[in-house]
Design a protein around this motif. Structure first.
Motif, mmCIF file in Angstrom:
data_model
loop_
_atom_site.group_PDB
_atom_site.id
_atom_site.type_symbol
_atom_site.label_atom_id
_atom_site.label_comp_id
_atom_site.label_asym_id
_atom_site.label_seq_id
_atom_site.Cartn_x
_atom_site.Cartn_y
_atom_site.Cartn_z
ATOM 1 N N MET A 1 0.852 -1.197 0.000
ATOM 2 C CA MET A 1 0.000 0.000 0.000
ATOM 3 C C MET A 1 0.886 1.245 0.000
ATOM 4 O O MET A 1 1.795 1.378 0.808
ATOM 5 C CB MET A 1 -0.904 0.006 1.229
ATOM 6 N N ALA A 2 0.615 2.138 -0.958
ATOM 7 C CA ALA A 2 1.357 3.397 -1.035
ATOM 8 C C ALA A 2 0.412 4.543 -0.689
ATOM 9 O O ALA A 2 -0.789 4.338 -0.463
ATOM 10 C CB ALA A 2 1.931 3.584 -2.430
ATOM 11 N N ASN A 3 0.934 5.735 -0.642
ATOM 12 C CA ASN A 3 0.137 6.928 -0.372
ATOM 13 C C ASN A 3 0.297 7.918 -1.514
ATOM 14 O O ASN A 3 1.414 8.165 -1.982
ATOM 15 C CB ASN A 3 0.578 7.599 0.934
ATOM 16 N N ILE A 4 -0.818 8.478 -1.941
ATOM 17 C CA ILE A 4 -0.816 9.558 -2.934
ATOM 18 C C ILE A 4 -1.070 10.867 -2.204
ATOM 19 O O ILE A 4 -2.028 10.987 -1.424
ATOM 20 C CB ILE A 4 -1.914 9.347 -3.987
ATOM 21 N N GLN A 5 -0.199 11.838 -2.438
ATOM 22 C CA GLN A 5 -0.396 13.164 -1.857
ATOM 23 C C GLN A 5 -0.810 14.125 -2.959
ATOM 24 O O GLN A 5 -0.127 14.257 -3.982
ATOM 25 C CB GLN A 5 0.863 13.670 -1.170
ATOM 26 N N ALA A 6 -1.945 14.796 -2.740
ATOM 27 C CA ALA A 6 -2.469 15.739 -3.724
ATOM 28 C C ALA A 6 -3.176 16.869 -3.001
ATOM 29 O O ALA A 6 -4.070 16.625 -2.199
ATOM 30 C CB ALA A 6 -3.440 15.040 -4.671
ATOM 31 N N PRO B 1 -4.116 6.641 1.190
ATOM 32 C CA PRO B 1 -3.533 5.336 0.867
ATOM 33 C C PRO B 1 -4.219 4.714 -0.338
ATOM 34 O O PRO B 1 -5.438 4.863 -0.519
ATOM 35 C CB PRO B 1 -3.798 4.511 2.139
ATOM 36 N N CYS B 2 -3.473 4.042 -1.177
ATOM 37 C CA CYS B 2 -4.066 3.393 -2.349
ATOM 38 C C CYS B 2 -3.161 2.272 -2.839
ATOM 39 O O CYS B 2 -1.978 2.203 -2.500
ATOM 40 C CB CYS B 2 -4.317 4.396 -3.467
ATOM 41 N N ARG B 3 -3.753 1.413 -3.643
ATOM 42 C CA ARG B 3 -2.998 0.325 -4.270
ATOM 43 C C ARG B 3 -2.960 0.460 -5.785
ATOM 44 O O ARG B 3 -2.243 -0.269 -6.459
ATOM 45 C CB ARG B 3 -3.609 -1.025 -3.899
ATOM 46 N N GLY B 4 -3.752 1.373 -6.335
ATOM 47 C CA GLY B 4 -3.782 1.522 -7.782
ATOM 48 C C GLY B 4 -4.348 2.857 -8.215
ATOM 49 O O GLY B 4 -5.012 3.555 -7.435
ATOM 50 N N ILE B 5 -4.072 3.222 -9.473
ATOM 51 C CA ILE B 5 -4.565 4.480 -10.044
ATOM 52 C C ILE B 5 -5.215 4.189 -11.388
ATOM 53 O O ILE B 5 -4.657 3.457 -12.223
ATOM 54 C CB ILE B 5 -3.426 5.497 -10.240
ATOM 55 N N GLY C 1 5.091 0.343 -6.433
ATOM 56 C CA GLY C 1 4.342 -0.889 -6.631
ATOM 57 C C GLY C 1 2.867 -0.698 -6.891
ATOM 58 O O GLY C 1 2.074 -1.627 -6.683
ATOM 59 N N LEU C 2 2.479 0.476 -7.365
ATOM 60 C CA LEU C 2 1.073 0.740 -7.644
ATOM 61 C C LEU C 2 0.647 0.081 -8.954
ATOM 62 O O LEU C 2 1.387 0.085 -9.944
ATOM 63 C CB LEU C 2 0.818 2.240 -7.728
ATOM 64 N N ALA C 3 -0.559 -0.474 -8.960
ATOM 65 C CA ALA C 3 -1.154 -1.016 -10.178
ATOM 66 C C ALA C 3 -1.819 0.127 -10.938
ATOM 67 O O ALA C 3 -2.485 0.971 -10.334
ATOM 68 C CB ALA C 3 -2.176 -2.087 -9.828
ATOM 69 N N ALA D 1 -12.212 1.054 -3.487
ATOM 70 C CA ALA D 1 -11.825 1.930 -2.377
ATOM 71 C C ALA D 1 -10.315 2.097 -2.292
ATOM 72 O O ALA D 1 -9.830 3.061 -1.680
ATOM 73 C CB ALA D 1 -12.362 1.379 -1.058
ATOM 74 N N GLU D 2 -9.573 1.190 -2.918
ATOM 75 C CA GLU D 2 -8.108 1.256 -2.911
ATOM 76 C C GLU D 2 -7.570 1.979 -4.141
ATOM 77 O O GLU D 2 -6.360 2.036 -4.343
ATOM 78 C CB GLU D 2 -7.521 -0.155 -2.864
ATOM 79 N N ALA D 3 -8.474 2.529 -4.951
ATOM 80 C CA ALA D 3 -8.076 3.156 -6.214
ATOM 81 C C ALA D 3 -8.226 4.675 -6.166
ATOM 82 O O ALA D 3 -9.117 5.214 -5.512
ATOM 83 C CB ALA D 3 -8.919 2.611 -7.360
ATOM 84 N N VAL D 4 -7.330 5.347 -6.869
ATOM 85 C CA VAL D 4 -7.429 6.783 -7.123
ATOM 86 C C VAL D 4 -7.784 6.964 -8.590
ATOM 87 O O VAL D 4 -7.212 6.289 -9.457
ATOM 88 C CB VAL D 4 -6.098 7.496 -6.805
ATOM 89 N N VAL D 5 -8.723 7.838 -8.894
ATOM 90 C CA VAL D 5 -9.093 8.157 -10.273
ATOM 91 C C VAL D 5 -8.542 9.535 -10.617
ATOM 92 O O VAL D 5 -8.755 10.498 -9.876
ATOM 93 C CB VAL D 5 -10.621 8.133 -10.462
#
Length: 258
Positions: free
Chosen positions: A1-6, A12-16, A144-146, A202-206
């Motif tokens: 699990m990584a973190n996206i800062q915006a 926290p997220c696993r994919g974008i 390691g993000l998908a 819920a683990e995804a960022v769009v």
């Protein structure tokens, strides 16, 4: 699990899930000349029919024109930005029908025009990544993000454009409008991409440049929706056309992966 800062938020997220046109690549660099060519065909056809006044590029497709009446930009809430190929075809067939061309013939002519415009686009291969994209994708890979592409374009065309930019291998899923029953703003394409990436919504960022992208993400249950606003549209957070975004940024350099 990584973190996206915006925009000051750390999620926290696993994919974008990325939109393509205007999000991964420069929309006008690829589609500006296509729009000019396609609308030129329609204009000349209407002139032949003596009905040139029936077509207005701005009113019909949301194209912005310069002083020479050439395509210089587009409305990010309009058909060119958010519509499917079938929807654009129908809009362009409308003026031909109004000029007396039977509907089926009008649609066939526009399809022929579009095929010719796309052939020119393929010869030029003017797909250009947005500034900072490659560096952001590198950071995503290291974390390691998908990654997936979710686009209103067809899957085949999306894959082709990614190949032109040398980015195809970066994405574990590419979902075009042809792979889902409903397109944006419905959640179907985002849900399919998440399944293919092996993550929950819920683990995804769009990330996208239209409100349809934001609505798709919300309806799919994405953990964060990030609106990418073009510089000429004004600085965030005052970008009305991305009203459903959780955060708005003006470029990839405002995003970081931790």
């Amino acid at each position: 699990m990584a973190n996206i800062q915006a925009a000051g938020r750390l999620v926290p997220c696993r994919g974008i899930l990325f939109d393509k046109d205007g999000t991964l690549l420069d929309f006008m660099a690829l589609w500006g000349s296509w729009a000019e060519t396609l609308t030129g065909f329609v204009e000349r056809e209407l002139e032949t029919l003596g009905a040139a006044g029936l077509f207005n590029k701005t009113a019909v497709l949301g194209l912005r024109l310069d002083e020479a009446n050439r395509v210089s930009g587009y409305d990010r809430t309009g058909p060119v930005a958010m519509g499917t190929e079938e929807e654009v075809t129908a809009l362009l067939a409308g003026p031909l029908y109004a000029a007396g061309v039977p509907w089926n013939d009008a649609v066939s002519r526009v399809r022929e025009f579009n095929a010719a415009a796309l052939a020119q686009l393929k010869r030029r291969r003017e797909a250009r990544p947005l500034p900072g994209l490659r560096e952001f994708l590198d950071a995503c890979r290291e974390a390691g993000l998908a990654l997936a592409v979710v686009t209103s374009d067809t899957t085949a065309e999306a894959l082709e454009h990614l190949e032109w930019m040398g980015l195809r291998e970066r994405f574990g899923s590419v979902v075009g409008r042809d792979r889902a029953r409903r397109g944006k703003p419905d959640p179907d394409m985002a849900l399919l991409a998440c399944r293919e990436l092996g993550i929950s919504p819920a683990e995804a960022v769009v990330i996208g440049d239209s409100n349809a992208d934001m609505q798709m993400g919300k309806r799919a249950g994405a953990g964060l929706t990030v609106g990418l606003a073009a510089a000429e549209d004004g600085a965030p957070p005052g970008t009305a056309y991305l009203r459903d975004a959780d955060v708005i940024v003006s470029g990839y350099r405002e995003l970081s992966v931790r």
